[in-house]
Design a protein around this motif. Structure first.
Motif, PDB file in Angstrom:
ATOM      1  N   ALA A  90     -16.191 -28.765  60.303  1.00 19.41           N
ATOM      2  CA  ALA A  90     -15.261 -27.643  60.272  1.00 19.41           C
ATOM      3  C   ALA A  90     -15.820 -26.555  59.364  1.00 19.41           C
ATOM      4  O   ALA A  90     -16.576 -26.847  58.434  1.00 19.41           O
ATOM      5  N   GLY A  91     -15.465 -25.312  59.636  1.00 16.89           N
ATOM      6  CA  GLY A  91     -15.914 -24.210  58.789  1.00 16.89           C
ATOM      7  C   GLY A  91     -15.750 -22.882  59.495  1.00 16.89           C
ATOM      8  O   GLY A  91     -15.069 -22.778  60.518  1.00 16.89           O
ATOM      9  N   THR A  92     -16.405 -21.878  58.949  1.00 15.57           N
ATOM     10  CA  THR A  92     -16.359 -20.532  59.503  1.00 15.57           C
ATOM     11  C   THR A  92     -17.753 -20.161  59.996  1.00 15.57           C
ATOM     12  O   THR A  92     -18.741 -20.388  59.301  1.00 15.57           O
ATOM     13  N   VAL A  93     -17.827 -19.579  61.191  1.00 18.34           N
ATOM     14  CA  VAL A  93     -19.111 -19.141  61.756  1.00 18.34           C
ATOM     15  C   VAL A  93     -19.568 -17.926  60.960  1.00 18.34           C
ATOM     16  O   VAL A  93     -18.897 -16.895  60.948  1.00 18.34           O
ATOM     17  N   LYS A  94     -20.699 -18.064  60.267  1.00 15.47           N
ATOM     18  CA  LYS A  94     -21.241 -16.979  59.443  1.00 15.47           C
ATOM     19  C   LYS A  94     -22.281 -16.147  60.179  1.00 15.47           C
ATOM     20  O   LYS A  94     -22.343 -14.945  60.005  1.00 15.47           O
ATOM     21  N   ARG A  95     -23.114 -16.817  60.971  1.00 14.80           N
ATOM     22  CA  ARG A  95     -24.157 -16.122  61.726  1.00 14.80           C
ATOM     23  C   ARG A  95     -24.367 -16.812  63.057  1.00 14.80           C
ATOM     24  O   ARG A  95     -24.294 -18.031  63.141  1.00 14.80           O
ATOM     25  N   ILE A  96     -24.647 -16.027  64.089  1.00 14.34           N
ATOM     26  CA  ILE A  96     -25.045 -16.567  65.390  1.00 14.34           C
ATOM     27  C   ILE A  96     -26.483 -16.130  65.583  1.00 14.34           C
ATOM     28  O   ILE A  96     -26.793 -14.941  65.536  1.00 14.34           O
ATOM     29  N   LEU A  97     -27.361 -17.100  65.757  1.00 11.48           N
ATOM     30  CA  LEU A  97     -28.800 -16.835  65.755  1.00 11.48           C
ATOM     31  C   LEU A  97     -29.425 -16.827  67.142  1.00 11.48           C
ATOM     32  O   LEU A  97     -30.648 -16.736  67.258  1.00 11.48           O
ATOM     33  N   VAL A  98     -28.620 -16.969  68.196  1.00 13.19           N
ATOM     34  CA  VAL A  98     -29.136 -16.989  69.567  1.00 13.19           C
ATOM     35  C   VAL A  98     -28.389 -15.945  70.397  1.00 13.19           C
ATOM     36  O   VAL A  98     -27.304 -15.510  70.033  1.00 13.19           O
ATOM     37  N   GLU A  99     -28.991 -15.563  71.514  1.00 11.03           N
ATOM     38  CA  GLU A  99     -28.375 -14.593  72.415  1.00 11.03           C
ATOM     39  C   GLU A  99     -27.906 -15.272  73.684  1.00 11.03           C
ATOM     40  O   GLU A  99     -28.542 -16.214  74.163  1.00 11.03           O
ATOM     41  N   ASP A 100     -26.815 -14.787  74.229  1.00 13.88           N
ATOM     42  CA  ASP A 100     -26.283 -15.312  75.481  1.00 13.88           C
ATOM     43  C   ASP A 100     -27.332 -15.155  76.579  1.00 13.88           C
ATOM     44  O   ASP A 100     -27.905 -14.078  76.751  1.00 13.88           O
ATOM     45  N   GLY A 101     -27.627 -16.239  77.283  1.00 10.74           N
ATOM     46  CA  GLY A 101     -28.608 -16.211  78.360  1.00 10.74           C
ATOM     47  C   GLY A 101     -30.039 -16.381  77.893  1.00 10.74           C
ATOM     48  O   GLY A 101     -30.951 -16.402  78.707  1.00 10.74           O
ATOM     49  N   GLY A 102     -30.240 -16.526  76.597  1.00 12.51           N
ATOM     50  CA  GLY A 102     -31.588 -16.655  76.053  1.00 12.51           C
ATOM     51  C   GLY A 102     -32.056 -18.102  76.011  1.00 12.51           C
ATOM     52  O   GLY A 102     -31.246 -19.027  75.998  1.00 12.51           O
ATOM     53  N   PRO A 103     -33.364 -18.299  75.942  1.00 12.73           N
ATOM     54  CA  PRO A 103     -33.910 -19.664  75.851  1.00 12.73           C
ATOM     55  C   PRO A 103     -33.782 -20.198  74.430  1.00 12.73           C
ATOM     56  O   PRO A 103     -33.731 -19.430  73.464  1.00 12.73           O
ATOM     57  N   VAL A 104     -33.725 -21.519  74.316  1.00 10.25           N
ATOM     58  CA  VAL A 104     -33.665 -22.166  73.013  1.00 10.25           C
ATOM     59  C   VAL A 104     -34.559 -23.404  73.045  1.00 10.25           C
ATOM     60  O   VAL A 104     -34.677 -24.063  74.080  1.00 10.25           O
ATOM     61  N   GLU A 105     -35.216 -23.683  71.947  1.00  9.35           N
ATOM     62  CA  GLU A 105     -36.094 -24.832  71.818  1.00  9.35           C
ATOM     63  C   GLU A 105     -35.353 -25.966  71.115  1.00  9.35           C
ATOM     64  O   GLU A 105     -34.380 -25.726  70.397  1.00  9.35           O
ATOM     65  N   PHE A 106     -35.854 -27.166  71.234  1.00  8.28           N
ATOM     66  CA  PHE A 106     -35.305 -28.307  70.512  1.00  8.28           C
ATOM     67  C   PHE A 106     -35.440 -28.057  69.012  1.00  8.28           C
ATOM     68  O   PHE A 106     -36.485 -27.658  68.527  1.00  8.28           O
ATOM     69  N   GLY A 107     -34.357 -28.249  68.261  1.00 12.70           N
ATOM     70  CA  GLY A 107     -34.375 -28.098  66.816  1.00 12.70           C
ATOM     71  C   GLY A 107     -34.229 -26.682  66.313  1.00 12.70           C
ATOM     72  O   GLY A 107     -34.169 -26.446  65.110  1.00 12.70           O
ATOM     73  N   ALA A 108     -34.185 -25.698  67.223  1.00 11.57           N
ATOM     74  CA  ALA A 108     -34.036 -24.301  66.810  1.00 11.57           C
ATOM     75  C   ALA A 108     -32.630 -24.072  66.277  1.00 11.57           C
ATOM     76  O   ALA A 108     -31.657 -24.621  66.808  1.00 11.57           O
ATOM     77  N   PRO A 109     -32.468 -23.265  65.224  1.00  2.89           N
ATOM     78  CA  PRO A 109     -31.132 -22.995  64.698  1.00  2.89           C
ATOM     79  C   PRO A 109     -30.326 -22.151  65.693  1.00  2.89           C
ATOM     80  O   PRO A 109     -30.828 -21.177  66.236  1.00  2.89           O
ATOM     81  N   LEU A 110     -29.077 -22.569  65.945  1.00  3.48           N
ATOM     82  CA  LEU A 110     -28.196 -21.861  66.875  1.00  3.48           C
ATOM     83  C   LEU A 110     -27.258 -20.936  66.119  1.00  3.48           C
ATOM     84  O   LEU A 110     -27.059 -19.792  66.504  1.00  3.48           O
ATOM     85  N   MET A 111     -26.643 -21.471  65.061  1.00  2.16           N
ATOM     86  CA  MET A 111     -25.719 -20.690  64.257  1.00  2.16           C
ATOM     87  C   MET A 111     -25.547 -21.342  62.901  1.00  2.16           C
ATOM     88  O   MET A 111     -26.000 -22.467  62.691  1.00  2.16           O
ATOM     89  N   ILE A 112     -24.897 -20.619  62.007  1.00  2.31           N
ATOM     90  CA  ILE A 112     -24.638 -21.139  60.669  1.00  2.31           C
ATOM     91  C   ILE A 112     -23.137 -21.211  60.476  1.00  2.31           C
ATOM     92  O   ILE A 112     -22.418 -20.236  60.705  1.00  2.31           O
ATOM     93  N   ILE A 113     -22.689 -22.403  60.079  1.00  3.57           N
ATOM     94  CA  ILE A 113     -21.266 -22.637  59.799  1.00  3.57           C
ATOM     95  C   ILE A 113     -21.141 -23.040  58.343  1.00  3.57           C
ATOM     96  O   ILE A 113     -21.824 -23.935  57.883  1.00  3.57           O
TER      97      ILE A 113
END
Length: 170
Positions: free
Chosen positions: A146-169
């Motif tokens: 539980a927490g508050t979303v502080k940062r979103i590090l990915v873009e909608d429709g963008g590629p993501v790798e295994f272990g890549a940061p998605l967001m910070i809570i």
């Protein structure tokens, strides 16, 4: 009959090479499963599903997540150094949520729908943060805490790798 036997042996050798190539592709891209169907003709096809379990990275994520909250408390006297480390590498942030797979990120259930999460939104443990599509499968990524979303590090429709940061809570 001799031609069929030779043809099958050649086909078998080709299939074995193909399966070995798929297994290597699985390892190189940190995938857990790959499925392919080859049609050679009427009533002649090859269905291959190559999968593996990866307990070590999942255990590493769990073990990294447990000590991480203790690290900022221990590093409290060196507070000026801590923010620069987390700003330069979001994956090192104790509140980072990392990708469990390779795929494409979707912030909403469908185009035009409200996003699952936004900066400043309070989330509960288990709430869907986003979706990662991998091999035509939509995988809902839950909030690990539980927490508050502080940062979103990915873009909608963008590629993501295994272990890549998605967001910070936090």
């Amino acid at each position: 009959m001799g031609k069929d036997t030779m043809g099958n042996k050649t086909s078998h050798d080709t299939d074995v090479s193909f399966i070995q190539a798929l297994a290597e592709l699985l390892r190189q891209n940190d995938l857990t499963e790959l499925q392919v169907k080859r049609d050679y003709g009427e009533n002649d096809s090859l269905n291959v599903r190559v999968s593996r379990q990866i307990p070590a990275p999942l255990q590493q994520v769990a073990s990294v997540a447990a000590p991480a909250p203790a690290a900022p408390a221990a590093a409290a006297p060196a507070a000026p150094a801590a923010p620069s480390t987390t700003d330069s590498d979001p994956a090192a942030h104790p509140g980072a949520v990392t990708s469990p797979m390779v795929g494409t990120v979707y912030m909403a259930a469908e185009p035009g729908a409200a996003p699952f999460s936004a900066v400043g939104k309070t989330v509960k443990e288990g709430d869907t943060l986003l979706i990662i599509e991998a091999m035509k499968t939509m995988n809902h990524i839950p909030a690990p805490r539980a927490g508050t979303v502080k940062r979103i590090l990915v873009e909608d429709g963008g590629p993501v790798e295994f272990g890549a940061p998605l967001m910070i809570i936090e």
